[in-house]
Design an enzyme around this catalytic site. Structure first.
Site, short mmCIF file in Angstrom:
data_model
loop_
_atom_site.label_atom_id
_atom_site.label_comp_id
_atom_site.label_asym_id
_atom_site.label_seq_id
_atom_site.Cartn_x
_atom_site.Cartn_y
_atom_site.Cartn_z
N ASP A 442 74.14 124.28 79.93
CA ASP A 442 73.68 125.18 78.86
C ASP A 442 74.46 124.99 77.62
O ASP A 442 75.65 124.92 77.58
CB ASP A 442 73.82 126.32 79.16
N HIS A 498 76.81 120.49 85.25
CA HIS A 498 75.77 120.16 86.68
C HIS A 498 75.61 118.52 86.58
O HIS A 498 75.73 117.96 85.42
CB HIS A 498 74.73 120.89 86.81
N SER A 586 83.90 124.05 75.07
CA SER A 586 84.46 122.69 75.67
C SER A 586 83.37 121.87 75.64
O SER A 586 81.93 122.30 75.29
CB SER A 586 84.70 123.10 77.31
#
Length: 635
Positions: A442, A498, A586
């Site tokens: 996301d 992911h 990040s």
């Protein structure tokens, strides 16, 4: 409501829309006389449900809320936002504000309505929102008037009120006819509803096309189907439709003078909107996001005194105080929340020579120590007290309904920060097709088909290179001219990352470094090299479809640790969790080998504008290029 529909619902709506559009085409064929070339060609044009274009008149009638206040409503649609007037203090505000919205081919169709409680001095607070697909109104019955939509709390998806709207979508035939009437009225000096040759000539001149102006007689004869020496509304509509498809005659809008693109229907709709903005209570426009549109006058004054501006793209200096990204799902602009004090300090450090000198004189160590201390603090039991204020600050950007566990499950702030989501909250695109890569996080995404594009449009560090990014322990030759995708995670985002592809994890490589912020203010700075100097871990994933993929997890200010849940030798499917970042912002960067992936065009187009795209885990990123050895030549 914009909260996700089943495939059956979407197909049902699309089927109804196709039927209605087929009726439009039938009416066009029946309404135009003659079988000459002009009308014949016009009747052959097709409009599909996928590229429908038209004008939607959206009216915000009112709302029913659960408490009294002075209310403000904003409509965000694509890259525009409009706002209503502020209502009286009431539980049932009435606005009756309207706006004509342009439904472009392959453009946005989802409108978001946000309702704010107003505050005279401070910022206005969003209370609820709803989303509606304007294409749904294409298939509604003509006598449909007011519709009610639930207003949802942006933080929890609980219903907090009701919104009442009406919307009508002008079909292509109606748009075409109305447009011809408005165009004709410009030069119909005797107001007889027809154009003589001299009036027709003036119209061609107003279109700003020199070639068309030199072919007036030829065009007039083509338009005058019955040869009576004048051009009627129907004849003008047919001419404009065919000529814009074959050889455009309209180069500029005769109303506002703006240069028009070659797309005939979008150009026609643009001019229609210029002619008629409507006669009702118009919403105020000129805003990029609903947050900007909702600001109170005192907040606007503070913005003015700081000389900051709203804009999309790569911004430096005072313009960098707002980060505007585009939501891929809704195709609307969204403002990223960031504290103004943090903005000022980042600009001072990362966008000035003085800040650069500070970096050389120990500021790097200060950031390192600060991040380590903050990491320990966020792992303490006391840190859980910060969760409610964090949720309040990011109220409309964190949906707790998606989170796997309730709020009281989290005993520290970091436990909440690395929260898991419910199964199915992030569907994976084309799960059974390993030749389709997906978003790894996301995030706010930037994608570039080549590294050269990334340095031209986004990364301004003077020493950025793939070799510098991957370090000395990774064989970087195969990646040097490859494609680059940057996934920037803001503090409010889901912070687990992911795998974007299916394959085998070959190795992990840790690279020590600094902990600069990964905010665009630093990335766009020419004075530091965020991606090649920050602490990072490189994961090499070997795939059958994309070759080797370098997955680079980069730490940032306040991010003390990067944790992985996979090991060398593990086989991962795209969408499988690889790891997570602890507290802070990040970034993940994926580097693909040259000519291994064709990145989706919308992501490339936004990135070429230096505009980040808001995406979620599992959204399609691109497809692999077919390998030459797998191609079969047909005899």
């Amino acid at each position: 409501m914009g909260n996700g529909n089943s495939t059956e619902t979407k197909e049902s709506r699309r089927s109804k829309m196709r039927k209605k559009i087929q009726n439009f085409r039938s009416r066009r064929r029946l309404s135009r006389p003659g079988s000459g070339s002009v009308s014949g060609l016009a009747s052959q044009r097709s409009v599909s449900a996928d590229d429908f274009a038209g004008i939607a008149l959206l009216t915000l009638i009112g709302a029913e809320m659960k408490f009294k206040d002075k209310w403000l409503a904003c409509v965000s649609f694509g890259e525009q936002t409009f706002r209503s007037e502020i209502s009286d203090s009431t539980e049932k505000p009435i606005w009756n504000s309207e706006k004509k919205l342009l439904l472009e081919k392959n453009g946005p169709s989802l409108a978001r309505i946000s309702v704010f409680e107003t505050n005279r001095l401070l910022k206005n607070n969003i209370v609820g929102y709803c989303e509606l697909d304007l294409l749904d109104f294409v298939v509604q019955e003509p006598d449909s008037t007011c519709k009610s939509f639930d207003l949802l709390d942006p933080a929890s998806s609980n219903v907090v009120g009701s919104m009442f709207v009406s919307c009508s979508v002008e079909d292509p035939v109606e748009t075409e006819t109305c447009f011809a009437k408005r165009i004709l009225s410009i030069v119909d000096y005797d107001e007889d509803g027809k154009l003589s040759f001299s009036e027709f000539s003036d119209l061609m001149n107003a279109f700003g096309n020199v070639v068309a102006a030199n072919k007036k007689e030829e065009l007039f004869k083509a338009a005058d189907l019955n040869g009576d020496g004048v051009v009627t509304i129907d004849e003008l509509a047919a001419l404009l439709a065919v000529q814009q498809e074959q050889e455009p005659i309209i180069n500029s809008c005769p109303v506002c003078g703006e240069a028009l693109q070659l797309d005939k229907l979008n150009a026609m709709i643009h001019m229609t909107l210029c002619f008629d903005e409507g006669t009702g209570n118009q919403m105020t426009g000129g805003f990029l996001t609903d947050r900007q549109a909702s600001y109170g006058w005192m907040f606007k004054l503070s913005e003015w005194t700081h000389l900051s501006t709203y804009d999309v793209g790569l911004n430096t200096g005072s313009s960098a105080s707002h980060i505007v990204v585009i939501d891929r799902k809704t195709k609307r602009l969204v403002e990223e929340l960031i504290d103004s004090k943090i903005v000022m300090s980042m600009r001072a450090i990362y966008q000035s020579k003085i800040g650069l000198r500070l970096m050389d004189q120990g500021a790097k160590e200060i950031l390192q120590n600060l991040s380590e201390k903050q990491g320990k603090k966020m792992n303490s039991v006391e840190s859980a007290q910060n969760i409610p204020s964090f949720l309040e600050f990011f109220k409309d950007q964190i949906n707790m309904a998606e989170v796997k566990y309730p709020l009281d499950h989290f005993k520290t702030f970091n436990e909440f920060f690395v929260r898991e989501l419910k199964p199915g909250a992030r569907p994976i695109a084309c799960m059974d097709q390993d030749d389709v890569a997906v978003s790894a996080a996301d995030c706010r995404l930037m994608a570039f088909q080549s590294v050269d594009d990334s340095t031209r449009f986004w990364i301004k560090g003077r020493k950025f290179s793939i070799k510098g990014l991957l370090g000395n322990d990774v064989q970087s030759d195969a990646f040097l001219d490859g494609s680059l995708v940057i996934f920037r995670l803001a503090p409010q985002d889901y912070h687990r990352f992911h795998s974007p592809v299916s394959g085998v994890i070959e190795k992990f490589v840790n690279v020590s470094g600094s902990l600069y912020t990964v905010n665009p203010i630093a990335v766009n700075s020419k004075y530091c090299n965020v991606f090649t100097e920050n602490k990072r871990t490189i994961v090499i994933i070997s795939t059958a479809e994309f070759g080797k993929v370098a997955f680079v997890a980069i730490g940032a200010t306040m991010v003390g640790s990067i944790s992985f849940v996979r090991q060398e030798g593990d086989h991962v499917k795209k969408g499988d969790e690889l790891g997570y970042f602890s507290f802070g912002g990040s970034t993940v960067i994926c580097v693909f080998e040259k000519d291994s992936i064709k990145i989706d065009e919308d992501l490339l187009a936004n990135s070429a504008r230096s505009l980040e795209t808001l995406v979620t885990v599992g959204m399609q990123l691109g497809v692999s290029f077919p390998k030459l050895e797998n191609c079969v030549l047909e005899p």
